[in-house]
Enzyme design. Structure first.
Site: not given
Ligand SMILES: [Zn+2]
Length: 212
Positions: A18, A52, A48, A54, A176, A164, A58
């Site tokens: 990311w 992975h 992340h 969440d 994810e 989220h 988070h």
């Molecule tokens: Zn994540």
């Protein structure tokens, strides 16, 4: 005969991360060829990274961290559906047409995103398909307890917070970065085992699907 599908990305320094998150460091810390008794590697990654989970923490202050996630949710029957995304994001109408069977607890969304894993050398892709907040609420209302997707976020790149929050406030587990390239839509037994990291907002996981 049972068939096992590994829905996990291989963590390597070349794996897209990311924007702004830590890059993957995975290196040999000591080597036999340099006179050490053993080869020992070290890693430094954001939690992340790759495939992975969440945890609610988070996006929700004070909520559950990853080591407290319920293993009963992380393992069990799961439905893989293919979602044809008409617009920019996955909308309620796309989910309605994806054929989610009634009574689904764990739902894995396979989309055009899977194609990105064919060319990870192209780096991070911003235009991945992800759930709009309304679509996220639709899954909450359906009673889904775990949702997974085949790119690095369940939420659109341009606005990640709302989607989220809708999912994590409902106590949903989010996976994810799934690699669903070899996985056809259908019903599977899911094993998603995140690393047991203390007081953490997420963790890399080994995710496998077993065809029943
Ligand atoms: Zn994540």
């Amino acid at each position: 005969m049972r068939e096992i599908f590994d829905a996990t990305l291989t963590i390597s320094p070349g794996l897209p991360t990311w924007p702004g998150d830590p890059k993957v460091v995975l290196e040999r810390f000591s080597r036999i060829e340099d006179g050490a008794d053993a080869n020992i590697s070290r890693m430094a990654i954001g939690v992340h990274t790759g495939t992975h989970v969440d945890a609610p923490y988070h996006f929700v202050e004070g909520a559950k961290t990853v080591e407290h996630l319920d293993l009963n949710l992380l393992t069990g029957h799961a439905q893989v559906v293919f979602v044809e995304v008409k617009g920019e994001d996955i909308e309620v109408s796309d989910l309605q047409q994806a054929g989610i069977p009634r009574g689904t607890d764990r739902l894995l969304l396979k989309t055009r995103n899977s194609g990105y894993w064919e060319r990870i050398e192209d780096g991070f892709q911003q235009d991945f398909a992800a759930l709009s907040p309304e679509a996220a609420q639709y899954l909450v209302d359906l009673g889904i307890q775990l949702v997974g997707i085949d790119y690095l976020s369940i939420a659109p790149f341009k606005e990640g917070k709302l989607t989220h929050q809708v999912l994590l406030r409902a106590g949903m587990v989010v996976i994810e970065g799934l690699d669903l390239r070899a996985v056809q839509p259908g019903r599977y037994e899911l094993y998603c085992l995140p690393l047991k990291l203390a007081e953490t907002d997420g963790a890399p996981a080994r995710v496998i699907l077993i065809r029943e």
